[in-house]
Design a protein around this motif. Structure first.
Motif, PDB file in Angstrom:
ATOM      1  N   ILE A  21       0.848  -1.199   0.000  1.00 32.10           N
ATOM      2  CA  ILE A  21       0.000   0.000   0.000  1.00 32.10           C
ATOM      3  C   ILE A  21       0.879   1.243   0.000  1.00 32.10           C
ATOM      4  O   ILE A  21       1.922   1.267   0.669  1.00 32.10           O
ATOM      5  N   VAL A  22       0.481   2.245  -0.763  1.00 32.53           N
ATOM      6  CA  VAL A  22       1.175   3.532  -0.736  1.00 32.53           C
ATOM      7  C   VAL A  22       0.108   4.578  -0.451  1.00 32.53           C
ATOM      8  O   VAL A  22      -0.929   4.612  -1.118  1.00 32.53           O
ATOM      9  N   GLN A  23       0.357   5.420   0.587  1.00 29.42           N
ATOM     10  CA  GLN A  23      -0.643   6.430   0.952  1.00 29.42           C
ATOM     11  C   GLN A  23      -0.004   7.797   1.093  1.00 29.42           C
ATOM     12  O   GLN A  23       1.108   7.920   1.601  1.00 29.42           O
ATOM     13  N   GLY A  24      -0.722   8.822   0.615  1.00 32.19           N
ATOM     14  CA  GLY A  24      -0.246  10.201   0.802  1.00 32.19           C
ATOM     15  C   GLY A  24       0.534  10.693  -0.404  1.00 32.19           C
ATOM     16  O   GLY A  24       1.264   9.947  -1.054  1.00 32.19           O
ATOM     17  N   LEU A  25       0.388  11.982  -0.666  1.00 32.16           N
ATOM     18  CA  LEU A  25       0.942  12.594  -1.875  1.00 32.16           C
ATOM     19  C   LEU A  25       2.442  12.368  -2.035  1.00 32.16           C
ATOM     20  O   LEU A  25       2.916  11.965  -3.093  1.00 32.16           O
ATOM     21  N   LYS A  26       3.211  12.622  -0.963  1.00 31.54           N
ATOM     22  CA  LYS A  26       4.680  12.536  -1.076  1.00 31.54           C
ATOM     23  C   LYS A  26       5.138  11.105  -1.333  1.00 31.54           C
ATOM     24  O   LYS A  26       6.087  10.853  -2.055  1.00 31.54           O
ATOM     25  N   HIS A  27       4.429  10.149  -0.715  1.00 34.67           N
ATOM     26  CA  HIS A  27       4.806   8.748  -0.902  1.00 34.67           C
ATOM     27  C   HIS A  27       4.436   8.257  -2.300  1.00 34.67           C
ATOM     28  O   HIS A  27       5.098   7.401  -2.869  1.00 34.67           O
ATOM     29  N   LEU A  28       3.336   8.790  -2.846  1.00 28.31           N
ATOM     30  CA  LEU A  28       2.939   8.402  -4.216  1.00 28.31           C
ATOM     31  C   LEU A  28       3.971   8.954  -5.214  1.00 28.31           C
ATOM     32  O   LEU A  28       4.153   8.402  -6.303  1.00 28.31           O
ATOM     33  N   ASN A  29       4.589  10.064  -4.840  1.00 29.80           N
ATOM     34  CA  ASN A  29       5.733  10.644  -5.559  1.00 29.80           C
ATOM     35  C   ASN A  29       5.643  10.622  -7.087  1.00 29.80           C
ATOM     36  O   ASN A  29       6.531  10.103  -7.762  1.00 29.80           O
ATOM     37  N   ARG A  30       4.540  11.153  -7.629  1.00 27.87           N
ATOM     38  CA  ARG A  30       4.402  11.402  -9.079  1.00 27.87           C
ATOM     39  C   ARG A  30       4.326  10.130  -9.919  1.00 27.87           C
ATOM     40  O   ARG A  30       4.571  10.164 -11.120  1.00 27.87           O
TER      41      ARG A  30
END
Length: 896
Positions: free
Chosen positions: A215-224
């Motif tokens: 799982i990846v959560q949050g804008l910075k972790h999704l990182n574009r």
């Protein structure tokens, strides 16, 4: 003055949309450039080859590497990149000198296009006329709209002016690869969440069974990262793991970059959860391969007057919004457009992109069909001349040569049974008694592989398409119409080439002998299911065709009983048919499909033929038979089904397909006549996808739903490419055709299966989307409709209902923006939701109001409001939206 354009490699790679525009003509593409493009991007290479073949564009390829005066050696210490840049400049210079020698009043010059600053400077020093793409396009004052199609090539190095850094830097590829080797990072496919734009999962490649999904959560972790990219992720420490969120979050805020607002939303995701719900969690550290495609959607016009920068909202909710620059915002408002992504700088909330093309007005039927095909990646352009050149010349007839290698079965009473209006008839049947008192039964399938030979353009186009796609009012053929509706179609009273599977059976439907042969048949009747049924039931009809149908029907019933005793599943899905207005082609009526005995009769013999052929090609080619399997679902998939049945005091056993089939047969309720169908619909949702595979690359062949140890597809070669390969294998097995290298290469076959599985899945989704769109058209004129519905699923804040009359599914929400939320109690054990004082159980019969909500023109949806049972204070908390597209994601429901 008159001129030719000569672009360098990067320009071709990034500005292909500009070069494809009809305005741009007279372009020289160097061999050096083509080779580099081929190595770096197969899709762009294909597009540029297509442009070169288009006579009206006047694009010329020049083999500069094989020309004495333009070939150059690489200097010592010179990188191959610098050598290629120099080779391009040498070619431009030579071309200019070459054109000067041509006696002509007007001097033609060659203009060098490059976005590489150093290359441009060197060219100018050498006396070459050179421009950047932007300079050249802006000089074409007659075509200002071309500026919109410029790709903005600012990437990480060239950030948006003055923006503050939002995202961490991506780790370079070489370091990522080392990190993946040493196990610091994991490589996988990034899948954005349709319902929550701040969450995604990464499906890890390889055998790490325990960490298949991160799982990846949050804008910075999704990182574009963008949906379907191949990414590298780093696992977070266990104390930072999170649970999949059950919150629905759509990114539909205003256009400005409000990062504080995002942080607030991220906090919503982190509400307390129990420890069992936590899953491996990670963050994206780099991109291994971008899988961008052109995206359909609509422009969200900027609020600022005269602004040139706007946001584009893709139709696919899994894709982030894209910032584009355009001067045509006023004309593009309310239109469906295509946009391509160019890059995503670290200090921008959204990726940058450019406008590619206008598809037409949103809501218009033609436009929406085009969007639907593009979004599901369905190849639907007209067949090219190269493909059509391999079709037989008309008038066509069967030759003496064809007769030599075939069995003449034209004397048999063969007939076809299909849905009304079917023109691509690929199967026909016969049944007759033979001298020894047994029955001879034949399944005759259109011999498409006779017309489509391996490796030619027609074959390549068919394998790329993979399947015919049936939308509500048109079909996208896999093979050109001359074959699909004429020469291959087994129409009545014409001679046709077939591939026949013929059994000798006793009256108990036991197979005594099986043989396969290429044949010639002449169908005596093309019947619809209803016509065939009428003949079987008629007391007065006793002609040969009717007798044959009765024999088939009798055997089919025995075959079906055997299959069911064996553990085959009979599942249900709510399918609807639209009745179209013959003038406007708008849906005027909707009815659920009813199945007749004859549907089942045809199905039984098709299944039998598929099993017989599967066994034959596997015996002959154990390493490279193309087969179809249906994996058994993991036990946890059945949780929802077992709980739902238990809530109605019924037991569903799921330890084997046979146990499941038997308990479904017993699951009846005198008070709820529709219950059994609901259980079967729910069971369908628990299933895995059936897939094609190559026998040499797999050891689990079992088809769970059909309870068959081996299975393939042989009976629909006009509309499925898999069947064509199976025909070729079978033809080699019986000595009727010769083999070719790709047919016996299991790696090539496995690759092909991967494409066929993808095309089939996309065709299914496109068909569902077409039904959803036509359902919306149907309700547009209806106003509010009140209908009976059944609860299929219970969620924390909503119930999913099915309306049998329309085969329509949607969600009734109990919390709405700006309205007080009612008291909600969710019980996952019983599947029930208590709203204020009313408890709603799975399978409860309710009444809902349905209406079309077209407030968001791009994502129109069906709104559903619960009217019975009446909930106290219902007017404040009634409904939110119900997307008819909720059917689109059966996999997602399972995971919840």
């Amino acid at each position: 003055g008159p001129h030719f354009l000569l672009p360098d490699t990067n320009l071709l790679l990034h500005q292909i949309d500009i070069l494809e525009d009809p305005v741009i003509k007279n372009v020289i593409v160097l061999q050096t450039v083509l080779q580099e493009v081929r190595n770096r991007s197969a899709p762009v290479y294909k597009r540029i080859r297509d442009v070169i073949q288009n006579k009206e564009k006047h694009f010329y390829s020049f083999t500069n590497e094989h020309h004495r005066e333009t070939y150059i050696e690489q200097n010592r210490g010179e990188t191959s990149n610098d050598r290629n840049d120099r080779a391009i400049r040498v070619a431009v210079k030579w071309y200019n000198d070459h054109l000067k020698k041509i006696e002509d009043e007007e001097k033609i010059q060659v203009i060098f296009l490059t976005n590489d600053r150093i290359n441009k400077e060197k060219a100018l020093e050498e006396g070459i006329t050179a421009y950047t793409c932007e300079e050249y396009i802006k000089s074409l004052t007659a075509n200002p709209e071309l500026v919109d199609r410029l790709a903005c090539v600012s990437d990480e190095g060239k950030e948006i002016e003055g923006g503050k850094i939002i995202f961490p830097e991506h780790i370079p590829l070489s370091k990522l690869q080392q990190g993946i080797k040493s196990g610091i990072y994991l490589q996988g496919t990034y899948r954005a969440n349709r319902e929550n734009y701040l969450e995604a999962t990464v499906w890890v490649h390889g055998d790490a069974e325990e960490n298949k999904e991160i799982i990846v959560q949050g804008l910075k972790h999704l990182n574009r990262a963008i949906h379907e990219d191949i990414v590298a992720v780093e696992l977070l420490a266990k104390d930072e793991w999170v649970a999949p969120s059950s919150v629905v979050l759509q990114d539909d805020g205003p256009n400005e970059e409000n990062i504080e607002n995002e942080e607030e939303k991220e906090n919503i995701l982190k509400t307390s959860v129990n420890k069992d719900m936590l899953r491996p969690t990670g963050r994206v550290v780099g991109i291994i391969k971008r899988n961008w495609r052109p995206y359909c959607g609509m422009l969200s016009k900027s609020q600022i007057k005269e602004a040139r920068r706007h946001l584009f909202t893709p139709a696919d909710r899994r894709i982030p919004r894209i910032r584009i620059e355009t001067r045509q915002a006023d004309t593009l408002e309310g239109q469906r457009i295509i946009v391509a992504i160019d890059g995503w700088p670290r200090n921008s909330r959204y990726p940058n992109g450019h406008f590619v093309k206008n598809l037409g007005s949103a809501g218009d039927k033609e436009t929406e069909t085009e969007v639907l095909l593009l979004e599901h990646d369905v190849p639907h352009q007209a067949f090219s001349q190269a493909v059509l050149s391999f079709l037989p010349k008309m008038p066509w007839s069967i030759t003496e040569e064809d007769m030599k290698h075939r069995e003449d079965l034209r004397h048999l009473n063969v007939c076809s049974v299909d849905p009304p209006g079917c023109t691509d008839i690929d199967d026909a049947l016969h049944c007759r008694e033979i001298e020894n008192g047994n029955l001879e039964v034949g399944v005759h399938i259109a011999d498409v592989s006779h017309f489509i030979r391996p490796g030619n353009a027609l074959d390549e186009e068919s394998v790329k398409r993979g399947t015919t796609v049936y939308l509500c009012e048109k079909r996208i053929d896999m093979v050109p119409e001359l074959l699909s509706s004429n020469l291959c179609s087994l129409r009545s009273n014409v001679d046709r080439l077939a591939f026949s599977c013929i059994w000798e059976m006793n009256h108990k439907a036991e197979i005594l002998k099986t043989r396969f042969t290429k044949s010639i048949i002449n169908s005596k009747a093309s019947l619809t299911y209803a016509e065939a049924q009428m003949r079987i039931d008629s007391a007065t009809m006793n002609d040969d065709i009717t007798t044959s149908l009765r024999g088939l029907n009798k055997l089919a019933k025995i075959l079906k009983k055997k299959r069911i005793d064996n553990g085959a599943l009979i599942l249900a899905s709510p399918e609807v048919r639209f009745h179209m207005d013959s003038e406007t082609h708008d849906p005027i009526d909707l009815q659920t499909k009813e199945l007749k005995e004859t549907n089942s009769m045809v199905e039984e013999f098709m299944l039998l033929a598929n099993v017989s052929v599967a066994q034959k090609i596997y015996d002959e080619f154990p390493e490279f038979a193309l087969l179809r399997k249906h994996p058994a679902p993991p036990p946890s998939n059945y949780d929802i089904l077992v709980k739902a049945a238990k809530s109605k005091n019924l037991e569903i056993k799921t330890d084997s397909a046979k146990a499941l089939a038997e308990s479904l047969d017993k699951a009846e309720s005198p008070t709820l006549p529709y219950l059994n169908t609901l259980l079967r619909i729910l069971t369908t949702r628990c299933m895995m996808q059936a897939v094609y595979f190559c026998s040499g690359m797999d050891n689990d062949f079992h088809h769970y739903g059909l309870a068959s140890p081996i299975y393939t597809h042989f009976t629909s070669p006009i509309r499925r490419y898999a069947d064509i390969i199976v025909h070729r294998l079978l033809a080699v097995a019986i000595g009727a055709d010769r083999t070719y290298p790709e047919l016996t290469d299991k790696h090539k076959l496995a690759e092909m299966c991967k494409n066929l599985n993808y095309r089939h899945k996309m065709a299914q989704y496109a068909q569902r989307a077409s039904v959803a769109f036509h359902t919306q058209l149907f309700f547009k004129t209806k106003g509010v409709v009140n209908e009976d519905a059944y609860i299929l699923f219970v969620r924390k804040n909503a119930v999913v209902v099915l309306i049998p009359k329309y085969g329509l599914e949607g969600t009734v929400f109990f919390e709405e923006k700006d309205k007080p939320t009612p008291k909600l109690e969710y019980n996952s054990e019983v599947p029930s939701l208590t709203v204020e004082d009313t408890t709603l159980h799975i399978f409860d019969k309710v009444k809902v109001n349905i209406m079309l909500d077209d407030s968001n023109i791009q994502h129109q949806k069906m709104r559903m409001v619960l009217v019975e049972p009446k909930i106290l204070g219902n007017d404040t908390c009634a409904s939110l939206s119900a997307e008819a597209s909720s059917k689109d994601e059966p996999e997602k429901k399972k995971k919840k």
